[in-house]
Design an enzyme around this catalytic site. Structure first.
Site, PDB file in Angstrom:
ATOM      1  N   GLN A   1       3.032   9.751   1.278  1.00  8.75           N
ATOM      2  CA  GLN A   1       4.472   8.900   1.173  1.00  8.75           C
ATOM      3  C   GLN A   1       5.300   9.483  -0.163  1.00  8.75           C
ATOM      4  O   GLN A   1       6.274   8.991  -0.357  1.00  8.75           O
ATOM      5  CB  GLN A   1       4.111   7.629   1.194  1.00  8.75           C
ATOM      6  CG  GLN A   1       3.496   6.984   2.466  1.00  8.75           C
ATOM      7  CD  GLN A   1       3.355   5.754   2.733  1.00  8.75           C
ATOM      8  OE1 GLN A   1       2.407   5.031   2.011  1.00  8.75           O
ATOM      9  NE2 GLN A   1       4.467   4.872   3.114  1.00  8.75           N
TER      10      GLN A   1
ATOM     11  N   GLY B   1       0.810  -1.234  -0.167  1.00  7.34           N
ATOM     12  CA  GLY B   1       0.124  -0.087  -0.091  1.00  7.34           C
ATOM     13  C   GLY B   1       0.776   1.202  -0.195  1.00  7.34           C
ATOM     14  O   GLY B   1       1.978   0.988   0.372  1.00  7.34           O
TER      15      GLY B   1
HETATM   16 ZN    ZN Z   1       2.661   3.259   5.703  1.00  4.17          ZN
END
Ligand code: ZN
Length: 152
Positions: free
Chosen positions: A51, A46
């Site tokens: 991120q 994921g």
């Molecule tokens: Zn993570």
């Protein structure tokens, strides 16, 4: 399509709250395609917007059962409990046992803005909780009851 840099723990972008996606346009689709490629390259299950440095409510998940794209996801139901090992592409080499719900139901939108509902148990439930947490600036360590030895 491009592989994007994965932001590591300590970068302030990982502790910020993301804004909802309002435009389901080419820009979003490029972001989703890049996030998918970046996740596969890093061999993760994921990846969430922050991120890759994007503070938008966008998540990609693939636990080995096909790609799931979630825009503006919200957990609407959770039940049960599980304790399993969890890690994060933003915290390389670090793993811990987390407490998570065994089953979750998530309402979200797809890349075109259509409403979808996704149900997950076990690993999928963990992935859903983990990635949606990222959208609120929360890392998995918040749910860790026991950190494991670092692996290099
Ligand atoms: Zn993570």
């Amino acid at each position: 399509m491009a592989i994007r840099n994965i932001v590591k723990e300590g970068d302030p972008v990982l502790s910020k709250k993301c804004r909802p996606v309002e435009k389901f346009d080419d820009r979003l689709h490029i972001l989703l395609d890049d996030m998918r490629d970046t996740m596969y390259k890093a061999e993760g299950v994921g990846l969430a917007g922050p991120q890759v440095g994007v503070l938008r409510r966008v998540v990609v998940i693939d636990i080995g059962e096909g790609l799931v794209e979630l825009i503006n996801p919200k957990i609407i139901m959770k039940s049960g409990e599980q304790r399993e090992t969890e890690g994060c592409l933003s915290c390389p080499g670090e793993y811990g046992i987390t407490v998570r719900p065994m089953n979750v139901t998530v309402k979200a939108q797809d890349r075109y803005g259509k409403e979808i509902t996704v149900e997950g148990s076990e690993l999928m439930a963990r992935a859903l909780c983990h990635e949606i947490d990222h959208l609120d600036g929360v890392l998995f360590k918040k749910h860790v009851v026991e950190m494991l030895e670092e692996e290099n």
